[in-house]
Design a protein around this motif. Structure first.
Motif, PDB file in Angstrom:
ATOM      1  N   GLY A  42       1.511  -3.648   3.284  1.00  0.00           N
ATOM      2  CA  GLY A  42       1.451  -2.747   4.433  1.00  0.00           C
ATOM      3  C   GLY A  42       2.274  -1.481   4.280  1.00  0.00           C
ATOM      4  N   GLU A  43       3.097  -1.417   3.226  1.00  0.00           N
ATOM      5  CA  GLU A  43       3.906  -0.219   2.990  1.00  0.00           C
ATOM      6  C   GLU A  43       3.176   0.717   2.031  1.00  0.00           C
ATOM      7  OE1 GLU A  43       7.673  -1.497   1.396  1.00  0.00           O
ATOM      8  OE2 GLU A  43       8.429  -2.084   3.374  1.00  0.00           O
ATOM      9  N   HIS A  44       3.479   1.980   2.151  1.00  0.00           N
ATOM     10  CA  HIS A  44       2.929   2.992   1.238  1.00  0.00           C
ATOM     11  C   HIS A  44       3.502   2.747  -0.164  1.00  0.00           C
ATOM     12  CE1 HIS A  44       2.088   7.020  -0.391  1.00  0.00           C
ATOM     13  NE2 HIS A  44       1.074   6.978   0.443  1.00  0.00           N
ATOM     14  N   VAL A  45       2.660   2.788  -1.180  1.00  0.00           N
ATOM     15  CA  VAL A  45       3.101   2.539  -2.555  1.00  0.00           C
ATOM     16  C   VAL A  45       3.255   3.879  -3.279  1.00  0.00           C
ATOM     17  CG1 VAL A  45       2.561   1.454  -4.766  1.00  0.00           C
ATOM     18  CG2 VAL A  45       2.003   0.287  -2.634  1.00  0.00           C
ATOM     19  N   ASN A  46       4.479   4.177  -3.646  1.00  0.00           N
ATOM     20  CA  ASN A  46       4.745   5.443  -4.311  1.00  0.00           C
ATOM     21  C   ASN A  46       5.329   5.274  -5.704  1.00  0.00           C
ATOM     22  OD1 ASN A  46       4.642   8.297  -4.264  1.00  0.00           O
ATOM     23  ND2 ASN A  46       6.849   8.363  -3.942  1.00  0.00           N
ATOM     24  N   HIS A  47       5.521   4.029  -6.156  1.00  0.00           N
ATOM     25  CA  HIS A  47       6.143   3.825  -7.466  1.00  0.00           C
ATOM     26  C   HIS A  47       5.409   2.778  -8.291  1.00  0.00           C
ATOM     27  CE1 HIS A  47       9.458   5.794  -5.353  1.00  0.00           C
ATOM     28  NE2 HIS A  47       9.820   6.194  -6.562  1.00  0.00           N
ATOM     29  N   CYS A  48       5.491   2.982  -9.585  1.00  0.00           N
ATOM     30  CA  CYS A  48       5.036   2.040 -10.598  1.00  0.00           C
ATOM     31  C   CYS A  48       6.297   1.627 -11.355  1.00  0.00           C
ATOM     32  CB  CYS A  48       4.043   2.734 -11.513  1.00  0.00           C
ATOM     33  SG  CYS A  48       3.434   1.714 -12.842  1.00  0.00           S
ATOM     34  N   TYR A  85      -1.120   2.589  -5.486  1.00  0.00           N
ATOM     35  CA  TYR A  85      -0.339   3.614  -6.183  1.00  0.00           C
ATOM     36  C   TYR A  85      -1.213   4.822  -6.515  1.00  0.00           C
ATOM     37  CZ  TYR A  85       2.599   5.612  -9.969  1.00  0.00           C
ATOM     38  OH  TYR A  85       3.345   6.434 -10.779  1.00  0.00           O
ATOM     39  N   PHE A  86      -2.350   4.588  -7.152  1.00  0.00           N
ATOM     40  CA  PHE A  86      -3.194   5.701  -7.583  1.00  0.00           C
ATOM     41  C   PHE A  86      -3.969   6.337  -6.426  1.00  0.00           C
ATOM     42  CE2 PHE A  86      -2.542   3.730 -11.773  1.00  0.00           C
ATOM     43  CZ  PHE A  86      -2.022   4.838 -12.415  1.00  0.00           C
ATOM     44  N   LYS A  87      -4.283   5.572  -5.400  1.00  0.00           N
ATOM     45  CA  LYS A  87      -4.969   6.139  -4.238  1.00  0.00           C
ATOM     46  C   LYS A  87      -3.982   6.666  -3.199  1.00  0.00           C
ATOM     47  CE  LYS A  87      -9.052   3.191  -4.581  1.00  0.00           C
ATOM     48  NZ  LYS A  87      -9.827   2.155  -3.883  1.00  0.00           N
ATOM     49  N   GLN A  88      -2.686   6.379  -3.428  1.00  0.00           N
ATOM     50  CA  GLN A  88      -1.622   6.780  -2.506  1.00  0.00           C
ATOM     51  C   GLN A  88      -1.891   6.255  -1.095  1.00  0.00           C
ATOM     52  OE1 GLN A  88       1.601   8.885  -3.339  1.00  0.00           O
ATOM     53  NE2 GLN A  88       0.908   7.161  -4.562  1.00  0.00           N
ATOM     54  N   THR A  89      -2.096   4.937  -1.035  1.00  0.00           N
ATOM     55  CA  THR A  89      -2.369   4.257   0.225  1.00  0.00           C
ATOM     56  C   THR A  89      -1.350   3.137   0.426  1.00  0.00           C
ATOM     57  OG1 THR A  89      -3.905   2.715  -0.853  1.00  0.00           O
ATOM     58  CG2 THR A  89      -4.849   4.727   0.089  1.00  0.00           C
ATOM     59  N   LYS A  90      -1.524   2.405   1.508  1.00  0.00           N
ATOM     60  CA  LYS A  90      -0.662   1.266   1.790  1.00  0.00           C
ATOM     61  C   LYS A  90      -1.104   0.069   0.956  1.00  0.00           C
ATOM     62  CE  LYS A  90       0.620   2.744   6.383  1.00  0.00           C
ATOM     63  NZ  LYS A  90       0.586   2.442   7.810  1.00  0.00           N
ATOM     64  N   SER A  91      -0.125  -0.729   0.600  1.00  0.00           N
ATOM     65  CA  SER A  91      -0.371  -1.891  -0.239  1.00  0.00           C
ATOM     66  C   SER A  91      -0.996  -3.032   0.557  1.00  0.00           C
ATOM     67  CB  SER A  91       0.943  -2.370  -0.844  1.00  0.00           C
ATOM     68  OG  SER A  91       0.720  -3.485  -1.686  1.00  0.00           O
TER      69      SER A  91
END
Length: 187
Positions: A42-48, A85-91
């Motif tokens: 439910g959180e935005h994914v900004n890191h790999c 991550y690549f779509k810059q969406t929530k997990s």
């Protein structure tokens, strides 16, 4: 710790010391404790994340609340909810530490910047993505073509150290079997 990242990159592409200094400036070194979350559903994914030491599990919780292990990540592996991550969406998955873990993280912004400014890193990331995609397809085919015992034996042959580090409950979830069934395989 930087040396491990450099060695990892140099297994795939050649880089100079100056290039590595530039590359590592795009990463952040982070420490996590056992049970910490790097990503929560439910959180935005900004890191790999590139794992230096430790062990992670990528978790999907179905609509009935059952937890499924999508993957494990140990030393020298990359992990994230790559779709988010690549779509810059929530997990729709969570990434959690099974052990105390050290990682290098790269934000999506820095990933793009590094790939643009140093094209050989774009090639590196592409080759890593190919490897991950192949591994995912092999896992899917394993579920389609192998029974649970065969999947366990494949995992044992491919990643023997993983079986020593992961609790049987988590291994059972990863293999799609009950804890009791897994115990019968491993005895």
């Amino acid at each position: 710790m930087k040396e491990k990242l450099k060695e990892h990159i140099e297994k795939t592409i050649s880089i100079s010391d100056d290039e590595f200094t530039f590359i590592v400036s795009h990463f952040t070194f982070e420490n996590y404790k056992k049970n910490d979350f790097l990503i929560q559903e439910g959180e935005h994914v900004n890191h790999c994340y590139y794992v230096i030491s430790g062990l992670l599990k990528l978790i999907f919780n179905d609509k009935n609340g059952k937890q499924h292990i999508v993957s494990f990540a140990m030393e020298d592996w990359w992990e994230s909810d790559f779709s988010a991550y690549f779509k810059q969406t929530k997990s729709n998955m969570s990434l959690q530490c099974i052990e105390d873990t050290c990682v290098y993280s790269i934000s999506f912004k820095n990933y793009q910047k590094l790939s643009t400014e140093l094209p050989k890193m774009e090639r590196f990331f592409l080759l890593k993505s190919h490897s991950g995609h192949i591994a995912s397809q092999q896992r899917i085919l394993s579920f389609l073509n192998s029974n649970a015992k065969e999947r366990y034996e494949q995992l044992l042959n491919q990643y023997p150290s993983l079986l020593q580090r992961v609790p049987k409950t988590l291994l059972a979830s990863y293999l799609g079997v009950s804890r009791e069934t897994l115990s019968r395989f491993s005895s």
